[in-house]
Structures are given as structure tokens and as C-alpha cells.
Design a protein around this motif. Sequence first.
Motif, PDB file in Angstrom:
ATOM      1  N   ALA A 234       0.961  -1.267   0.168  1.00 28.70           N
ATOM      2  CA  ALA A 234       0.164  -0.080   0.068  1.00 28.70           C
ATOM      3  C   ALA A 234       0.842   1.330   0.154  1.00 28.70           C
ATOM      4  O   ALA A 234       0.412   2.221  -0.877  1.00 28.70           O
ATOM      5  CB  ALA A 234      -0.741  -0.192   1.063  1.00 28.70           C
ATOM      6  N   ALA A 235       2.072   1.210   0.694  1.00 29.27           N
ATOM      7  CA  ALA A 235       2.885   2.376   0.801  1.00 29.27           C
ATOM      8  C   ALA A 235       3.581   2.947  -0.700  1.00 29.27           C
ATOM      9  O   ALA A 235       3.690   3.974  -0.722  1.00 29.27           O
ATOM     10  CB  ALA A 235       3.945   2.281   1.746  1.00 29.27           C
ATOM     11  N   ILE A 236       3.767   1.662  -1.557  1.00 33.62           N
ATOM     12  CA  ILE A 236       4.123   1.894  -2.894  1.00 33.62           C
ATOM     13  C   ILE A 236       3.335   2.243  -3.857  1.00 33.62           C
ATOM     14  O   ILE A 236       3.332   3.045  -4.836  1.00 33.62           O
ATOM     15  CB  ILE A 236       5.057   0.557  -3.198  1.00 33.62           C
ATOM     16  N   ASP A 237       2.102   1.273  -3.983  1.00 37.67           N
ATOM     17  CA  ASP A 237       0.924   1.470  -4.741  1.00 37.67           C
ATOM     18  C   ASP A 237      -0.331   1.535  -4.041  1.00 37.67           C
ATOM     19  O   ASP A 237      -1.089   0.370  -3.957  1.00 37.67           O
ATOM     20  CB  ASP A 237       1.079   0.612  -5.969  1.00 37.67           C
ATOM     21  N   PRO A 238      -0.687   2.585  -3.464  1.00 35.51           N
ATOM     22  CA  PRO A 238      -2.028   2.718  -2.694  1.00 35.51           C
ATOM     23  C   PRO A 238      -3.377   2.295  -3.519  1.00 35.51           C
ATOM     24  O   PRO A 238      -4.321   1.639  -3.126  1.00 35.51           O
ATOM     25  CB  PRO A 238      -2.268   4.250  -2.011  1.00 35.51           C
ATOM     26  N   GLN A 239      -3.337   2.677  -4.746  1.00 37.02           N
ATOM     27  CA  GLN A 239      -4.229   2.267  -5.615  1.00 37.02           C
ATOM     28  C   GLN A 239      -4.627   0.914  -5.879  1.00 37.02           C
ATOM     29  O   GLN A 239      -5.738   0.467  -5.888  1.00 37.02           O
ATOM     30  CB  GLN A 239      -4.145   3.166  -6.917  1.00 37.02           C
ATOM     31  N   TYR A 240      -3.421   0.048  -5.997  1.00 39.32           N
ATOM     32  CA  TYR A 240      -3.532  -1.117  -6.159  1.00 39.32           C
ATOM     33  C   TYR A 240      -4.089  -1.794  -5.075  1.00 39.32           C
ATOM     34  O   TYR A 240      -4.837  -2.542  -5.039  1.00 39.32           O
ATOM     35  CB  TYR A 240      -2.112  -1.761  -6.456  1.00 39.32           C
ATOM     36  N   ALA A 241      -3.548  -1.417  -3.752  1.00 36.54           N
ATOM     37  CA  ALA A 241      -4.254  -2.076  -2.437  1.00 36.54           C
ATOM     38  C   ALA A 241      -5.765  -1.694  -2.436  1.00 36.54           C
ATOM     39  O   ALA A 241      -6.269  -2.462  -2.127  1.00 36.54           O
ATOM     40  CB  ALA A 241      -3.633  -1.149  -1.458  1.00 36.54           C
TER      41      ALA A 241
END
Length: 236
Positions: free
Chosen positions: A193-200
Motif C-alpha cells: 500500500a505504501a508503494i501503490d495505494p491504488q493497487y491496494a
Amino acid sequence: MKFPSALQQAVLIKRYKRFLADVRLADGSEMTIHCPNTGSMLNCAEANSLVWYSTSENKKRKYPHTWEIVQDSSGARIGINTGLANRLVAEALERGKIEALTGYEKVQAEVKYGQEGSRVDFLLSAEERPDCYIEVKNLTLMLEPGLGAFPDAVSTRAHKHLRELMEMKSQGYRAVLLYCVQHEGIQQVKPAAAIDPQYAQLLKQAKNAGVEVVALRARFSANEITLEESIPVSVE
């Protein structure tokens, strides 16, 4: 999946230009090898790490050696060749190693599907059962001891695949996101989530919509990688 011959060892000097890596051999000489990973390789390309590489018999290749595995500071081996993920999954499906995905009569690879111009990694089918769409994601990032995460960089392609899987599920088909965990130190998986919040956010949405999310961890030897052990996935 067996390599044609036993992998050879070297020590990583550096990875650069995405597709290349310089390594030091046991006799002290240096060599450039192909790096089959276009991602960030976060925590997987530290200088002085022990690496294993394969050798191609193709005389036309500029770089006949391919980086396959790296050992991190904890001693865990990591498969960095993203091109092997689908081959590992295909072999596991063929051998019935993925219990949740057994009982299908036909397995097709790279089938066009969805509304966004995608190709699903695998489509499983059988009479009197809904088709099963499987997207495979290679996972190598360990954020902390035992905890793996995906992705290791923002991935709009991964976003698209989650949307496609949700669409297939809404049409009454079975939809599966399968993490091929090529890292023997990872015990569980979660979204980065810290790298790609939209993916999370999309992963949680997909799970709530009925998309199945599973992870299988690879096992390594000197000349073989197999995908056998299921490990837990959290979408939180």
C-alpha cells in the motif's frame, strides 16, 4: 521446472540498464549477464549478493548467460526471472499442485478477455463448471522478515488486471489472482500500500467482489524451481 543444466554461481557487482548485470566469478574475473526482470527489483539486487545464472546454447545471443536467482542478506533465495512465473504456474496446474484449481479439463494460456484489451494468463474450463480466469503476478519483494508484498513499483497494468477480473466475476465466471512467490523467505503476502495505494484499494475491492486471491511459494534447488506451497494472503 528444471533448467537444462545446473546453475552456476557468481557474486553481483551491479544491475543496470534494467536488462544487464555485472557479476564476479570465482576466479575473480567479471562478466555481464542478462537480467530478465524489468521491475524495480527492490531488495533483490544488492551488491555482493550471491547469484545463480543459466547458460544458453544459442550462439547468436550477445549475452548467453541469464541471471535466475539471488540470495538476500537473510540467506533466502529469490527467483528474479519474471518470465518463469507463468511457466511455474502452468507446470503446477498440469501436476495438480494447486488444490483450489484442480478438476478442469482444459487449460489455455494468453486468451483475450475483458473490456480493456487484456490477455488472461490462464483460462481453465470444464463441462458444467464456470470458466476460471487466472491472472499471475510474480512476487519477490519482502518488506520485513516473512512478509511479502506486491507490487514493488506502481503498476497501472496490475490495476487493469484487477478490474478485468472483477468484470469476469460479475458475469458469473470464476476469477483468480495468483501470486507466484519466488522468495523462499516469505511466509505471507499483502498489498504494498505504501508503494501503490491504488493497487491496494483495488485488491480489497476485488476480494470483496468475489475474486479469489491465492499465493504459492517457490522452492529452489541447483537446477530446479517448483511451485508447491500455499501461503496466506491479506488484503488489509
